[in-house]
Write an enzyme that holds these catalytic residues in place. Structure first.
Site, PDB file in Angstrom:
ATOM      1  N   CYS A 110       0.965  -1.700  -0.241  1.00  0.00           N
ATOM      2  CA  CYS A 110       0.232   0.108  -0.292  1.00  0.00           C
ATOM      3  C   CYS A 110       0.946   1.098   0.038  1.00  0.00           C
ATOM      4  CB  CYS A 110      -0.865  -0.083   1.472  1.00  0.00           C
ATOM      5  SG  CYS A 110       0.018   0.173   2.908  1.00  0.00           S
ATOM      6  N   ASN A 155       2.259   1.271   4.306  1.00  0.00           N
ATOM      7  CA  ASN A 155       2.413   0.154   4.682  1.00  0.00           C
ATOM      8  C   ASN A 155       2.413   0.171   6.423  1.00  0.00           C
ATOM      9  OD1 ASN A 155       5.235  -2.601   5.985  1.00  0.00           O
ATOM     10  ND2 ASN A 155       3.132  -2.530   5.134  1.00  0.00           N
ATOM     11  N   CYS A 186      -1.260   0.811   7.276  1.00  0.00           N
ATOM     12  CA  CYS A 186      -3.444   0.451   7.727  1.00  0.00           C
ATOM     13  C   CYS A 186      -3.470  -0.947   6.015  1.00  0.00           C
ATOM     14  CB  CYS A 186      -3.921   1.557   7.022  1.00  0.00           C
ATOM     15  SG  CYS A 186      -4.003   2.616   8.158  1.00  0.00           S
ATOM     16  N   ARG A 187      -3.487  -0.766   5.044  1.00  0.00           N
ATOM     17  CA  ARG A 187      -4.174  -1.587   4.297  1.00  0.00           C
ATOM     18  C   ARG A 187      -3.612  -2.855   4.258  1.00  0.00           C
ATOM     19  NH1 ARG A 187      -5.477   2.259  -0.265  1.00  0.00           N
ATOM     20  NH2 ARG A 187      -3.319   2.876   0.589  1.00  0.00           N
ATOM     21  N   SER A 188      -1.872  -3.220   3.928  1.00  0.00           N
ATOM     22  CA  SER A 188      -0.602  -3.878   3.803  1.00  0.00           C
ATOM     23  C   SER A 188      -0.676  -4.764   4.738  1.00  0.00           C
ATOM     24  CB  SER A 188       0.202  -3.172   2.913  1.00  0.00           C
ATOM     25  OG  SER A 188       1.067  -2.553   3.509  1.00  0.00           O
ATOM     26  N   ASP A 239      -8.021   3.694   0.427  1.00  0.00           N
ATOM     27  CA  ASP A 239      -7.312   3.654   1.631  1.00  0.00           C
ATOM     28  C   ASP A 239      -8.076   3.960   3.177  1.00  0.00           C
ATOM     29  OD1 ASP A 239      -5.207   4.568   3.455  1.00  0.00           O
ATOM     30  OD2 ASP A 239      -4.499   6.302   2.320  1.00  0.00           O
TER      31      ASP A 239
HETATM   32  P1  4NP Z   1      -1.716   2.736   4.071  1.00  0.00           P
HETATM   33  O1  4NP Z   1      -2.530   4.038   4.979  1.00  0.00           O
HETATM   34  O2  4NP Z   1      -1.208   3.179   2.750  1.00  0.00           O
HETATM   35  O3  4NP Z   1      -3.547   1.996   4.305  1.00  0.00           O
HETATM   36  O4  4NP Z   1      -0.949   2.592   5.018  1.00  0.00           O
HETATM   37  C1  4NP Z   1      -1.794   5.412   4.817  1.00  0.00           C
HETATM   38  C2  4NP Z   1      -0.664   5.550   5.842  1.00  0.00           C
HETATM   39  C3  4NP Z   1      -0.521   6.407   5.956  1.00  0.00           C
HETATM   40  C4  4NP Z   1      -0.571   7.594   5.050  1.00  0.00           C
HETATM   41  C5  4NP Z   1      -1.103   7.333   3.741  1.00  0.00           C
HETATM   42  C6  4NP Z   1      -2.220   6.549   3.727  1.00  0.00           C
HETATM   43  N1  4NP Z   1       0.065   9.634   4.785  1.00  0.00           N
HETATM   44  O5  4NP Z   1       0.179   9.671   4.192  1.00  0.00           O
HETATM   45  O6  4NP Z   1       0.765   9.161   6.226  1.00  0.00           O
END
Ligand code: 4NP
Length: 157
Positions: free
Chosen positions: A11, A14, A16-18, A126
């Site tokens: 993602c 790294n 939330c989703r992955s 997201d």
């Molecule tokens: P992820 O979610 O890609 O599912 O881990 C996010 C986590 C952090 C951020 C964006 C999306 N960020 O902008 O810090």
């Protein structure tokens, strides 16, 4: 000889989703007694070394898997040789992965929901800026994919 399956879930951050996808795949693989390599990473370096978002840790625990010990890392060029499959959560992740794909890459790169019948081409949204319900929806998506991958491996193995 075909390589053993090695799945990398990717993602943006790294956190939330992955990590949820990694946890879901670990759980599905354990239940199906599959011996496969599983990891996750982000296309960005914002959260390198950090544990998953507490909302991801919570929804994973509620579904039977502990992801609290995972640590964020960024995608690197060697991942394209180390993993047989690289699964992107959304279309932007897919573009970012393709942008750093080395010429000798052997991994197959695709959207994670491409493995779920009827969800091909869809993104896993997201949940970072949303509420806890969004993390439950993320879990449902990654669990559907993990089950489909496990069923696929059980049939082929
Ligand atoms: P992820 O979610 O890609 O599912 O881990 C996010 C986590 C952090 C951020 C964006 C999306 N960020 O902008 O810090």
């Amino acid at each position: 000889m075909p390589q053993n399956p090695a799945y990398l879930f990717v993602c943006l951050g790294n956190i939330c989703r992955s990590p949820l996808a990694e946890g879901a795949m670990r759980l599905a693989a354990e239940r199906a007694a599959l011996d496969i390599a599983i990891d996750s990473c982000g296309t960005a370096a914002y959260h390198v070394g950090e544990p998953p978002d507490p909302r991801s840790v919570e929804v994973a625990a509620a579904n039977g898997v502990d992801i609290s010990g995972l640590k964020g890392r960024q995608l690197d060029r060697e991942d394209f040789a180390r993993f047989t499959h690289i699964f992107a959560m959304d279309h932007q992740n897919l573009r970012n992965i393709e942008a750093v794909r080395p010429p000798n890459a052997t991994a197959e790169v695709m959207l994670l929901l491409d493995v779920v019948e009827g969800r091909e081409g869809a993104a896993i949204a997201d949940p970072y800026y949303d509420g806890e319900e969004s993390f439950e929806a993320t879990w449902e998506d990654v669990w559907a994919a993990a089950e489909a991958l496990a069923v696929g491996l059980t049939r082929s193995g």
